[in-house]
Motif scaffolding. Structure first.
Motif, PDB file in Angstrom:
ATOM      1  N   ALA A 266      22.833  79.446  -4.265  1.00  0.00           N
ATOM      2  CA  ALA A 266      23.305  79.291  -3.139  1.00  0.00           C
ATOM      3  C   ALA A 266      22.167  79.911  -2.060  1.00  0.00           C
ATOM      4  O   ALA A 266      21.817  81.097  -2.340  1.00  0.00           O
ATOM      5  CB  ALA A 266      24.219  79.995  -2.801  1.00  0.00           C
ATOM      6  N   GLY A 267      21.644  79.082  -1.375  1.00  0.00           N
ATOM      7  CA  GLY A 267      20.473  79.473  -0.431  1.00  0.00           C
ATOM      8  C   GLY A 267      21.188  80.021   0.918  1.00  0.00           C
ATOM      9  O   GLY A 267      22.146  79.789   1.413  1.00  0.00           O
ATOM     10  N   ASN A 268      20.198  80.413   1.864  1.00  0.00           N
ATOM     11  CA  ASN A 268      20.326  80.775   3.238  1.00  0.00           C
ATOM     12  C   ASN A 268      20.534  79.637   4.181  1.00  0.00           C
ATOM     13  O   ASN A 268      19.994  78.441   3.664  1.00  0.00           O
ATOM     14  CB  ASN A 268      19.259  81.580   3.655  1.00  0.00           C
ATOM     15  CG  ASN A 268      19.306  82.979   3.193  1.00  0.00           C
ATOM     16  OD1 ASN A 268      20.269  83.611   3.128  1.00  0.00           O
ATOM     17  ND2 ASN A 268      18.015  83.647   2.908  1.00  0.00           N
TER      18      ASN A 268
ATOM     19  N   ALA B 286      30.816  75.701  -2.890  1.00  0.00           N
ATOM     20  CA  ALA B 286      30.408  74.577  -3.535  1.00  0.00           C
ATOM     21  C   ALA B 286      29.912  74.887  -4.828  1.00  0.00           C
ATOM     22  O   ALA B 286      29.938  74.228  -5.839  1.00  0.00           O
ATOM     23  CB  ALA B 286      29.243  73.636  -2.720  1.00  0.00           C
ATOM     24  N   VAL B 287      28.946  76.213  -4.798  1.00  0.00           N
ATOM     25  CA  VAL B 287      28.583  76.486  -6.150  1.00  0.00           C
ATOM     26  C   VAL B 287      29.811  76.896  -6.977  1.00  0.00           C
ATOM     27  O   VAL B 287      29.618  76.705  -8.306  1.00  0.00           O
ATOM     28  CB  VAL B 287      27.689  77.994  -5.730  1.00  0.00           C
ATOM     29  CG1 VAL B 287      27.595  78.662  -7.050  1.00  0.00           C
ATOM     30  CG2 VAL B 287      26.277  77.394  -5.247  1.00  0.00           C
TER      31      VAL B 287
ATOM     32  N   PRO C 128      30.878  77.238   2.949  1.00  0.00           N
ATOM     33  CA  PRO C 128      30.688  75.748   2.239  1.00  0.00           C
ATOM     34  C   PRO C 128      29.656  75.845   1.185  1.00  0.00           C
ATOM     35  O   PRO C 128      29.981  75.547   0.214  1.00  0.00           O
ATOM     36  CB  PRO C 128      30.341  75.030   3.458  1.00  0.00           C
ATOM     37  CG  PRO C 128      30.846  75.623   4.778  1.00  0.00           C
ATOM     38  CD  PRO C 128      30.795  77.012   4.378  1.00  0.00           C
ATOM     39  N   THR C 129      28.413  76.624   1.297  1.00  0.00           N
ATOM     40  CA  THR C 129      27.573  76.702   0.141  1.00  0.00           C
ATOM     41  C   THR C 129      28.119  77.626  -0.793  1.00  0.00           C
ATOM     42  O   THR C 129      28.070  77.261  -2.134  1.00  0.00           O
ATOM     43  CB  THR C 129      26.284  77.318   0.928  1.00  0.00           C
ATOM     44  OG1 THR C 129      25.781  76.377   1.687  1.00  0.00           O
ATOM     45  CG2 THR C 129      25.374  77.445  -0.379  1.00  0.00           C
TER      46      THR C 129
ATOM     47  N   ARG D 208      31.416  73.801  -8.306  1.00  0.00           N
ATOM     48  CA  ARG D 208      30.473  73.078  -9.276  1.00  0.00           C
ATOM     49  C   ARG D 208      30.360  73.818 -10.614  1.00  0.00           C
ATOM     50  O   ARG D 208      30.049  73.198 -11.880  1.00  0.00           O
ATOM     51  CB  ARG D 208      29.244  72.815  -8.612  1.00  0.00           C
ATOM     52  CG  ARG D 208      29.255  71.620  -7.656  1.00  0.00           C
ATOM     53  CD  ARG D 208      28.099  71.546  -6.870  1.00  0.00           C
ATOM     54  NE  ARG D 208      26.791  70.915  -7.462  1.00  0.00           N
ATOM     55  CZ  ARG D 208      25.682  70.528  -7.028  1.00  0.00           C
ATOM     56  NH1 ARG D 208      25.473  70.750  -5.772  1.00  0.00           N
ATOM     57  NH2 ARG D 208      24.614  69.961  -7.742  1.00  0.00           N
TER      58      ARG D 208
END
Lengths: 340, 340, 340, 340
Positions: free
Chosen positions: C257-259, C137-138, C133-134, C141
């Motif tokens: 995108a983070g952990n 999403a990047v 999901p992360t 966007r």
């Protein structure tokens, strides 16, 4: 969450095929040894649709309760039906999972608690927040002594928007409808009982709520028997979504439970560094919690272990809601009856 | 902070050579057109040391006040001297910067306000938090309408450790000594006046504080004349340092003012991802705020512009402290007199 | 993830009953209209256990492939079996989901791609990160133009600990085994092809890895045909867990995108403010991604829509791994053959 | 930063009254025992204005260098004057603080280093980042063993916007002008020397930069003599401001140095949770670092202690810039001459 081997199968009847009923039905269906047998709803179409999805039958309440093979009921119907369904389930020797509140009337709720005790069935109240991974981790670390003795709790509990006024009119008021969860969090986290409660509030978002005899934002302060302090702030409308945080200060530090975000994206523009707003509402925010609580309920039934959120907890939370409501109406500090 | 050109030089006398006096003296010394002429302290050695550091003279109060060349006094001496020094400064036509509180007695504080008004001098109270870059940015963005109408304010204000009990005994109590800053934040951020105040508290860190007639943690709720809500939670002891946060909920969003950390280091170990604890105490946390407020004071004097934290603000904060103190002692909600 | 109504049921054979096979089997079982019919594993006990859990049968590969009712295969067996199973599945007209890499030999991988094309079956490679999901999403966007034109990508990809040296010896080397995912991320996010690749690395955690002809940390730089830059840093051992981040700089901003953390608890002690370390490893970190990719695979099959991670993507990633490997071995920049 | 008592006063001449000269002059003026005596600038008006602000005199270089009372020079003039002023200062026995780079030509820089050594004067190069509180804390914690042995360093170093092309044309190229700071960070943090350097880059923001023979974004990889890895990514234009981060991975964990924000405000809107962008550029970002490095310089002079950023460090950083430049131009990995 582990699924241990279970010999027999438990047949379950779900009452209420609305949002939360559908969540519980889907989570039920994933438990090994659990079968969704019946769905009951005054809206027969909704009942049939949910039943079809899980290979269950849509029946009326009488039929579901009369079936001796049904070992447990899951009550997610409207609040005014809770007490009756709890009592009837208990009378049939069925274990009960019931959404909050037990009843809007404290005496009726106490009656249910007695009925459950007499029947010797398990009765778990759906305070799902205790099963949220973040909240549960705070509790576990607190219990492990990480921050010493708890002294102060600050709870921020804000909905993204007010429900329809018709709902509010039948809701029992903001303290019983919305803060009842926060009162349970208070008791659970501080592991203490209220000595005094003070509540105030306002109607700031929609005058129709005031006309309905209710308010839409509140500020509650509880002082416990051991002198610990708790402040709860709530609103029916946070423009940025569903805000569910608390922090507990201890003699040796602090633990905060923060919001959950849909993704871990951080965006840098010329104006700001930004991340996602919190999950939009309770269905998303507490997705894992709902799954965990249902698993816990069936593990308790099959394992003969106690449930973590008992009907006594439901009654206690209701007592606090009543005290807060009284405090708000009369503009004074209210002393809460007996503790434990 | 900008330094505009100033024609004449202002000579200043600082009263009090303690921690905060030294901060103000150093900040004074950096203002263009401002000269630290005198340092006054009952501890002559401290006065001399501070004076020497800035090329000033250590004198007694009479001498400093008698010097017609002194245009402004900066009062950082013990609380019981504030009112007298304000009145004497005003009587001499000197502008006054005074640390909070004006006086522990509300009537005396009001008398000072009148004296200042009669004399027509500038009198600024050291509510430095309004000059903190983070807090000031929240206020500016709030005023710019970024989150619509403010509805709710939650203030977390925690000291890293309690002062000696001797200090507490003479402090006027936690509400006048510690929360007076938070009461000022409340009035400033919500731009509203209290209608009712409720306060409770406990003594959880040291029984000697209770023996001294005081408490060490408090939970205060204010409802404003416009129905806005404010909750303040404070403690004398946060094990993790000086915790100074607030958040304001508006009809269109929320603004939070967070803690300031010494560095932006993040450490990843096998157990946790960690960052610095907040700045240890007010001298570090509000370093920029102290510099900004002194600059603001002299800009107001030289520019003939109003100060942002007037003696009337000092009186108002004291009224709230008195109301909170009364609420706590009597266990009831207190209605706050007239707004003025 | 939405489940749309599907008429017919698809029977599926899963090859490999290890960690990832069990994940896929469980996700399969949740798809409407999909039935897990066979589990194949040289370890018959493992196959039987997994089959029993989902009401499937443990059979050998021949039996599974011979069953004309099986519409799709899910290949999670050891790398050296991938190419053969892809080709045999394709020959039987079965759709294929295959874990990375297609094969360690680029020519064999290309042969598989041709076989799939000839057979006209769907073949999806398990680059599950695109379904996180992360990360997704990047990408969304970025594609929506939020940060303008992408210019630079920095990928941090670190495992919590090295696998056994026996595994490493058969792995094809760190570039094919570990960075192949990062090469796919690079192509997906920058939407561009490599022009040159430079790779260096070291063996810093265990000399046995060097003895096996491999390294345990790498630094790769790719310059694309359009002049965009990408840096990838990897290690087999990050003491703080599984570190999976990337950031893409665009002409108008940056997206990170983070952990993902297990909980949103923040703890304040006297020493630090700390949060959870990242999810421990890929099974936890990419739990949602695994579910999403399997849903995507079956939606593509039933809907006749293209899959997002084709076998061509698998071949491209392998080409980058070969180029990086060559660059590292020869200490020089390598130009990558044909682009698109 | 502490000011210790110093007996004698040091008179100082500042060369260059531009942005950085004004910063250093103001910081100088705050050192006890240090007096700004002369300001030198080809722009006499700028020199006079800065001199007036600090009670100094605007003179030409000859006059400043001829004054035997001047104990130290602070060189912030244009790059092409650095070497000459260093040599002339050294020849006069004056201690030198010089902005980076020593010179664009490596031989000339080495000549300066020899001149300084012969003269026995202190010569500090303005690698101010080593004095940034966040960066210095990472180094101190690394040296204290908090994350074990360092293995990998990732540096993100991005300017908010490109300088005028005229500046770029005379700058010596992006590696000497911009990355020279990052090369110093690399040597300082990993405490190791480069074995090989690989650099690539592009011109993505403005074709005029390419016309000037330069690029505006780079990706550099260094492998050290001990096999440690370093990746540096830079751009002349980050739309969100000045981005100055690095992270060092060690055998036992990771330390990250993050950006500094003007305030600690967090805003919640319906769309995002946002914080401030980083400080806009180096003057704001490294405000504390500039103050700290000047204090360090004068403490070294008066205390006879070594400076932390020597002219040898300046030469080393230049060698890396040359190697990177060569690598970029020739598209190959470059081996760096002698190490220590």
């Amino acid at each position: 969450m582990t699924d241990h081997e279970r010999g027999a199968q438990i047949d379950v009847a779900v009452f209420g095929a609305g949002r939360i009923g559908r969540i519980h039905a889907a989570n039920l269906a994933r438990q090994r040894g659990v079968r969704l047998k019946y769905v009951v709803d005054v809206d027969r179409a909704a009942a049939s649709a949910l039943a079809a999805q899980h290979g269950a039958q849509a029946v009326d309440a009488d039929a579901a309760l009369a079936d001796g093979a049904v070992g447990a009921t899951v009550i997610c119907s409207s609040t005014d039906t809770h007490a009756d369904l709890i009592e009837r389930s208990a009378a049939q020797g069925k274990h009960v999972f019931c959404e909050k509140p037990v009843d809007l009337a404290i005496d009726r709720a106490r009656g249910c608690a007695q009925a459950v005790e007499r029947a010797g069935v398990v009765c778990m109240i759906g305070f799902q927040r205790r099963f949220d991974p973040t909240f549960a981790a705070v509790k576990a670390r607190l219990d492990a002594g990480e921050i010493g003795t708890p002294e102060m709790l600050v709870v921020t509990s804000r909905d993204p928007g007010a429900p329809p006024v018709e709902y509010i009119r039948r809701s029992g008021g903001i303290f019983k409808d919305m803060l009842i969860h926060d009162f349970d969090i208070f008791r659970w986290i501080l592991d203490d009982e209220a000595d005094t409660v003070h509540a105030t509030g306002s109607c700031l978002t929609d005058p129709a709520i005031l006309d309905a005899g209710d308010i839409d934002c509140t500020a509650v302060t509880i002082r416990t028997k051991r002198g610990r302090l708790c402040q709860i702030n709530t609103t029916r409308r946070a423009a940025y979504g569903y805000d569910q945080r608390f922090e507990v200060l201890g003699s040796g530090g602090m633990l905060q439970a923060g919001n959950v975000r849909p993704t871990e994206v951080t965006a840098y523009s010329a104006r700001a560094v930004s991340t996602d707003v919190p999950e939009p509402f309770f269905l998303e925010r507490y997705r894992a919690a709902y799954a965990n609580e249902i698993a816990h309920f069936f593990e308790a039934i099959t394992g003969g272990t106690p449930v973590r959120t008992t009907i006594a907890d439901g009654v206690k939370a209701l007592e606090l809601a009543e005290a807060a409501s009284l405090s708000w109406r009369e503009g004074r500090t209210v002393r809460v009856g007996c503790g434990a």
